[in-house]
Scaffold this motif. Sequence first.
Motif, PDB file in Angstrom:
ATOM      1  N   THR A 169       0.822  -1.203   0.000  1.00 40.24           N
ATOM      2  CA  THR A 169       0.000   0.000   0.000  1.00 40.24           C
ATOM      3  C   THR A 169       0.858   1.256   0.000  1.00 40.24           C
ATOM      4  O   THR A 169       1.992   1.250   0.446  1.00 40.24           O
ATOM      5  CB  THR A 169      -0.903   0.030   1.232  1.00 40.24           C
ATOM      6  N   ASN A 207      -4.447  -1.854  -9.756  1.00 43.87           N
ATOM      7  CA  ASN A 207      -3.278  -2.738  -9.796  1.00 43.87           C
ATOM      8  C   ASN A 207      -2.345  -2.345 -10.934  1.00 43.87           C
ATOM      9  O   ASN A 207      -2.756  -2.268 -12.091  1.00 43.87           O
ATOM     10  CB  ASN A 207      -3.699  -4.192  -9.996  1.00 43.87           C
ATOM     11  N   ARG A 262       4.572   4.560  -2.541  1.00 41.96           N
ATOM     12  CA  ARG A 262       3.114   4.461  -2.496  1.00 41.96           C
ATOM     13  C   ARG A 262       2.440   5.169  -3.656  1.00 41.96           C
ATOM     14  O   ARG A 262       1.282   4.899  -3.961  1.00 41.96           O
ATOM     15  CB  ARG A 262       2.596   5.012  -1.171  1.00 41.96           C
ATOM     16  N   PRO A 281      -6.822  -3.157   1.438  1.00 39.66           N
ATOM     17  CA  PRO A 281      -6.630  -1.703   1.344  1.00 39.66           C
ATOM     18  C   PRO A 281      -7.850  -0.899   1.779  1.00 39.66           C
ATOM     19  O   PRO A 281      -7.710   0.256   2.169  1.00 39.66           O
ATOM     20  CB  PRO A 281      -6.333  -1.495  -0.146  1.00 39.66           C
ATOM     21  N   PRO A 312      -3.521  -3.949  -4.782  1.00 37.79           N
ATOM     22  CA  PRO A 312      -3.992  -2.595  -4.455  1.00 37.79           C
ATOM     23  C   PRO A 312      -5.490  -2.387  -4.654  1.00 37.79           C
ATOM     24  O   PRO A 312      -6.086  -1.555  -3.970  1.00 37.79           O
ATOM     25  CB  PRO A 312      -3.186  -1.718  -5.425  1.00 37.79           C
ATOM     26  N   ARG A 319       1.143   0.731  -7.330  1.00 39.90           N
ATOM     27  CA  ARG A 319      -0.190   1.295  -7.136  1.00 39.90           C
ATOM     28  C   ARG A 319      -0.425   2.395  -8.162  1.00 39.90           C
ATOM     29  O   ARG A 319       0.442   3.246  -8.383  1.00 39.90           O
ATOM     30  CB  ARG A 319      -0.342   1.852  -5.722  1.00 39.90           C
TER      31      ARG A 319
END
Lengths: 185, 422
Positions: B55, B102, B140, B334, B380, B419
Amino acid sequence: MQRDLVERARDGDHDAFAELAGAAISRLDSAAWLILRDPEQAKDAVQNALVRAWRDLPTLRDPDRFDAWLHRLVVRACIDEARRLRRHRIDVELTEIHAPAVAGVESTVVDRDQLERGFLRLEPEQRAVIVLHHYLDLPMPAVATTLGIPLGTAKSRLHYALGRMRAALDADAQIGPDLVEGRPS
Amino acid sequence: MTIDDRFGRDLSAWLHEDGERRVPDHLAEVLVHTVTTRQRPWWSSPERWLPVDTTFRPRFVTWPRPGRVLLVAALIALLAMMAILAVGSRQRLPEPFGLARNGAILDWGDGDIYLAGPDGSDPRPIVTGPDNDFAPILARDGTRMVFSRVVADHEAVLMTAAVDGSSLGQALDLPFVDADWFEWSADDRLAVVHSVADRRVVSIVDLGARTSTDLDIGGLDVDNDVYWLPPDAQRVVFTARPHQADDSATAIYSIGADGTGFTRLTPVVTEPAHYNGLDVSPDGRYVSYWNYEPDASAAGMGSHIHFLDLRTGTEQRMTFDPTAAGETDLRFSPDATHVVLQREAGASQLMIASTDGSNQPLLVGPEFSLDAEPAYGFAPDGKTVVLAFEGSKPWFFDVGTGTVTRGPAPLKGFGGYQRLAP
């Protein structure tokens, strides 16, 4: 002394490694035999573990953890051997249990035959925890470190292993002493 | 002496008698093998690089304000429209916590770094060459990564690169010793666990300022369980223990990234098997961990997951499957609606459950040994759980149905998902 040998071996000194291996092989071989109950398998496991130890020694961060690390390699090699055995050998032959190795065992609470029969019924992973704790005399945190598992898991595994062994002994006691034991061929 | 004591004594005696009948005669055989075997370099052990979460976090966007003078309103409107068009043409970035789309999968092994498709297909090298590069971690925002490059025995410098391997550069002048935990913040900072004079310390690396600052946690040794606390990622939470005390006297702590506000969040527990496998919920409210502790099972002990509520300071034991012998190593999805954890019953297996326990848990994937070191977690988008073992094709499980898809190619070392903005 051992730390110096480990550091030298880690730096590629094969003589130092030979000295370490020579000091450890008897202990490792016994542990492997106890886990696998097959001399050839035990020998293979120890050899594989020592070859891997030499190969991977530079990755060992703390030389003081050499013994625990070596035990871990041997135990894992034993489990790998056992799994290979399970995959490739499915026949079972009936073999008489060996006679007790030591005289005078009748004074103990549980005799050696019973213990061996109970021990044989365990999975190699369970035998490994027992061998580390009750043969190599490692405290449970060290058993967990050696196996690379959380302490809780190690305790749990030991608890289940001993419980299963006791259950096997109880079952044995109800059937009687004249048993034969199934063994992988 | 109890019956248990006698049984243990008899067992030990038998093991010693039985084991010590062995006289090994194959040392020379072993040494013939080892003398011709090449040693591996120190950095190549994947066991030292623990799986990290996948994440990441947000960047703050400032928006133009309307002007106060009507005369220039049209001009402002025109500028605003131009600004909107410009923003629209830039790459959108995902929020640092929560759901995202993703992207690519990072893979690494043998000193090189690879990028595969979101389904694990077509891993292609992006950082190669004679240097030994390892343990890449994506930021991230999904645009860049850091990784380690070996410079000496047990020493590696921190490198940065764009997600495609371009813009390669060294992040800091000095190397870390045995650094094996990296956790991105919402911005340019990383929490790093490494060794300083035989102690395990946590440092905050500021990539923009090119600095690394060790946090003062009173001489404790920090474990490899360090997470930034959402939503602002100004503090880290971790477990720590007295120096060289193995598993005893552990507690969960928190400290600001600037070194202020060092706080103990839980009691210090001397029972060693406590506070294992930390994770933090995406909203920053809960810290999860598991203990090996007494329970009502026949065994009397078991592994159980706990949630620590950081708002109230209360904790609660969670049971997702009452029939399991143990539940460990939980990861939040998530969006925090689901969790994935290891269910123990002889062997281990992944189990997907709704966080509130409203749905029947799903057991997914192969059983694996308790010694196995799987990398697993949510993609994600929160719709898929991925499970990867070193050198094997990864498994992908649908969170709702448990339907399994196998990746088309083996991954050397799963390094996490990129991500992307939804």
